[in-house]
Design a protein around this motif. Structure first.
Motif, PDB file in Angstrom:
ATOM      1  N   UNK A  10      22.715  26.864   5.851  1.00  0.00           N
ATOM      2  CA  UNK A  10      22.849  25.665   5.052  1.00  0.00           C
ATOM      3  C   UNK A  10      22.832  25.966   3.571  1.00  0.00           C
ATOM      4  N   UNK A  11      22.695  24.919   2.781  1.00  0.00           N
ATOM      5  CA  UNK A  11      22.654  25.006   1.323  1.00  0.00           C
ATOM      6  C   UNK A  11      21.221  24.837   0.842  1.00  0.00           C
ATOM      7  N   UNK A  12      20.761  25.808   0.057  1.00  0.00           N
ATOM      8  CA  UNK A  12      19.413  25.745  -0.502  1.00  0.00           C
ATOM      9  C   UNK A  12      19.450  26.152  -1.962  1.00  0.00           C
ATOM     10  N   UNK A  13      18.442  25.723  -2.702  1.00  0.00           N
ATOM     11  CA  UNK A  13      18.314  26.106  -4.102  1.00  0.00           C
ATOM     12  C   UNK A  13      17.667  27.482  -4.225  1.00  0.00           C
ATOM     13  N   UNK A  14      17.932  28.180  -5.325  1.00  0.00           N
ATOM     14  CA  UNK A  14      17.239  29.460  -5.540  1.00  0.00           C
ATOM     15  C   UNK A  14      15.730  29.296  -5.409  1.00  0.00           C
ATOM     16  N   UNK A  15      15.112  30.259  -4.740  1.00  0.00           N
ATOM     17  CA  UNK A  15      13.687  30.198  -4.485  1.00  0.00           C
ATOM     18  C   UNK A  15      13.318  29.505  -3.190  1.00  0.00           C
ATOM     19  N   UNK A  16      14.285  28.877  -2.552  1.00  0.00           N
ATOM     20  CA  UNK A  16      14.036  28.171  -1.313  1.00  0.00           C
ATOM     21  C   UNK A  16      14.007  29.090  -0.113  1.00  0.00           C
ATOM     22  N   UNK A  17      13.849  28.484   1.066  1.00  0.00           N
ATOM     23  CA  UNK A  17      13.722  29.235   2.312  1.00  0.00           C
ATOM     24  C   UNK A  17      14.627  28.666   3.389  1.00  0.00           C
ATOM     25  N   UNK A  18      15.039  29.523   4.293  1.00  0.00           N
ATOM     26  CA  UNK A  18      15.773  29.147   5.491  1.00  0.00           C
ATOM     27  C   UNK A  18      15.301  30.018   6.643  1.00  0.00           C
ATOM     28  N   UNK A  83      12.906  33.941   2.644  1.00  0.00           N
ATOM     29  CA  UNK A  83      12.141  33.306   1.585  1.00  0.00           C
ATOM     30  C   UNK A  83      12.618  33.796   0.229  1.00  0.00           C
ATOM     31  N   UNK A  84      12.257  33.062  -0.806  1.00  0.00           N
ATOM     32  CA  UNK A  84      12.612  33.425  -2.178  1.00  0.00           C
ATOM     33  C   UNK A  84      14.091  33.743  -2.301  1.00  0.00           C
ATOM     34  N   UNK A  85      14.911  32.868  -1.767  1.00  0.00           N
ATOM     35  CA  UNK A  85      16.349  33.115  -1.728  1.00  0.00           C
ATOM     36  C   UNK A  85      16.959  33.160  -3.124  1.00  0.00           C
ATOM     37  N   UNK A  86      17.944  34.027  -3.266  1.00  0.00           N
ATOM     38  CA  UNK A  86      18.647  34.237  -4.521  1.00  0.00           C
ATOM     39  C   UNK A  86      20.123  33.915  -4.337  1.00  0.00           C
ATOM     40  N   UNK A  88      22.610  35.698  -4.878  1.00  0.00           N
ATOM     41  CA  UNK A  88      23.289  36.841  -4.291  1.00  0.00           C
ATOM     42  C   UNK A  88      23.077  36.975  -2.790  1.00  0.00           C
ATOM     43  N   UNK A  89      22.202  36.159  -2.220  1.00  0.00           N
ATOM     44  CA  UNK A  89      22.046  36.114  -0.773  1.00  0.00           C
ATOM     45  C   UNK A  89      23.123  35.266  -0.106  1.00  0.00           C
ATOM     46  N   UNK A  90      23.919  34.568  -0.891  1.00  0.00           N
ATOM     47  CA  UNK A  90      24.977  33.729  -0.347  1.00  0.00           C
ATOM     48  C   UNK A  90      25.975  34.565   0.449  1.00  0.00           C
ATOM     49  N   UNK A  91      26.187  34.194   1.702  1.00  0.00           N
ATOM     50  CA  UNK A  91      27.074  34.943   2.586  1.00  0.00           C
ATOM     51  C   UNK A  91      27.127  34.241   3.931  1.00  0.00           C
ATOM     52  N   UNK A  92      28.045  34.692   4.765  1.00  0.00           N
ATOM     53  CA  UNK A  92      28.019  34.322   6.168  1.00  0.00           C
ATOM     54  C   UNK A  92      27.128  35.329   6.877  1.00  0.00           C
ATOM     55  N   UNK A  93      26.148  34.839   7.591  1.00  0.00           N
ATOM     56  CA  UNK A  93      25.202  35.693   8.297  1.00  0.00           C
ATOM     57  C   UNK A  93      25.574  35.755   9.768  1.00  0.00           C
ATOM     58  N   UNK A  94      25.640  36.978  10.282  1.00  0.00           N
ATOM     59  CA  UNK A  94      26.044  37.214  11.660  1.00  0.00           C
ATOM     60  C   UNK A  94      24.933  37.884  12.449  1.00  0.00           C
ATOM     61  N   UNK A 114      26.887  32.057  10.552  1.00  0.00           N
ATOM     62  CA  UNK A 114      26.398  30.818   9.965  1.00  0.00           C
ATOM     63  C   UNK A 114      26.337  30.985   8.451  1.00  0.00           C
ATOM     64  N   UNK A 115      26.836  29.992   7.733  1.00  0.00           N
ATOM     65  CA  UNK A 115      26.945  30.072   6.277  1.00  0.00           C
ATOM     66  C   UNK A 115      25.609  29.784   5.614  1.00  0.00           C
ATOM     67  N   UNK A 116      25.220  30.669   4.712  1.00  0.00           N
ATOM     68  CA  UNK A 116      24.050  30.468   3.860  1.00  0.00           C
ATOM     69  C   UNK A 116      24.530  30.436   2.420  1.00  0.00           C
ATOM     70  N   UNK A 117      24.260  29.341   1.737  1.00  0.00           N
ATOM     71  CA  UNK A 117      24.652  29.198   0.340  1.00  0.00           C
ATOM     72  C   UNK A 117      23.418  28.907  -0.492  1.00  0.00           C
ATOM     73  N   UNK A 118      23.182  29.739  -1.492  1.00  0.00           N
ATOM     74  CA  UNK A 118      22.043  29.586  -2.387  1.00  0.00           C
ATOM     75  C   UNK A 118      22.588  29.240  -3.766  1.00  0.00           C
ATOM     76  N   UNK A 119      22.386  28.013  -4.174  1.00  0.00           N
ATOM     77  CA  UNK A 119      22.961  27.539  -5.427  1.00  0.00           C
ATOM     78  C   UNK A 119      22.192  26.328  -5.931  1.00  0.00           C
ATOM     79  N   UNK A 120      22.132  26.196  -7.244  1.00  0.00           N
ATOM     80  CA  UNK A 120      21.546  25.021  -7.858  1.00  0.00           C
ATOM     81  C   UNK A 120      22.615  24.001  -8.223  1.00  0.00           C
TER      82      UNK A 120
END
Length: 120
Positions: A10-18, A83-86, A88-94, A114-120
């Motif tokens: 999903x979409x999370x802000x920098x510093x967030x967790x998934x 945790x502490x997502x940045x 640069x962690x944005x990517x499709x995770x397999x 599954x798409x992980x997007x880290x953005x404000x």
């Protein structure tokens, strides 16, 4: 045949967790290891973390101290706590599984991603 299904992106802000999950189903004969990979646009797919049948874990330097891989053998499920997502962690995770399916040779199986997007 073996099927891998990921969830939790999903979409999370920098510093967030998934928390990502990957469940394997089908005729698993011998399990060797499971892993998480990720791929960003224009970049090679890279190994993020892995866990062997014996419980040994490995992490890419870029995620050490922030990501944790774990497993539930009874459910044939592997998890990735991020945790502490940045950004640069944005990517499709397999999800990847190194195993033998019944009556088939050892090989790697892949989930759909599954798409992980880290953005404000």
């Amino acid at each position: 045949q073996v099927q891998l299904v990921e969830s939790g992106g999903g979409l999370v802000q920098p510093g967030g967790s998934l928390r990502l999950s990957c469940t394997a189903s089908g005729s698993i004969f011998i399990f060797y290891a499971m892993a998480w990979y990720r791929q960003a646009p224009g970049k090679q797919r890279e190994l993020v973390t892995s866990i062997t049948a014996g419980g040994t874990t490995n992490y890419a330097d870029s995620v050490k101290g922030r990501f944790t891989i774990s497993r539930d053998n009874a459910k044939n499920t592997v998890y990735l706590q991020m945790n502490s997502l940045k950004p640069e962690d944005t990517a499709v995770y397999y999800c990847n599984a190194d195993l033998r399916s019944t009556n088939l040779p050892r090989r790697a199986y892949w989930g759909q991603g599954t798409q992980v997007t880290v953005s404000s």
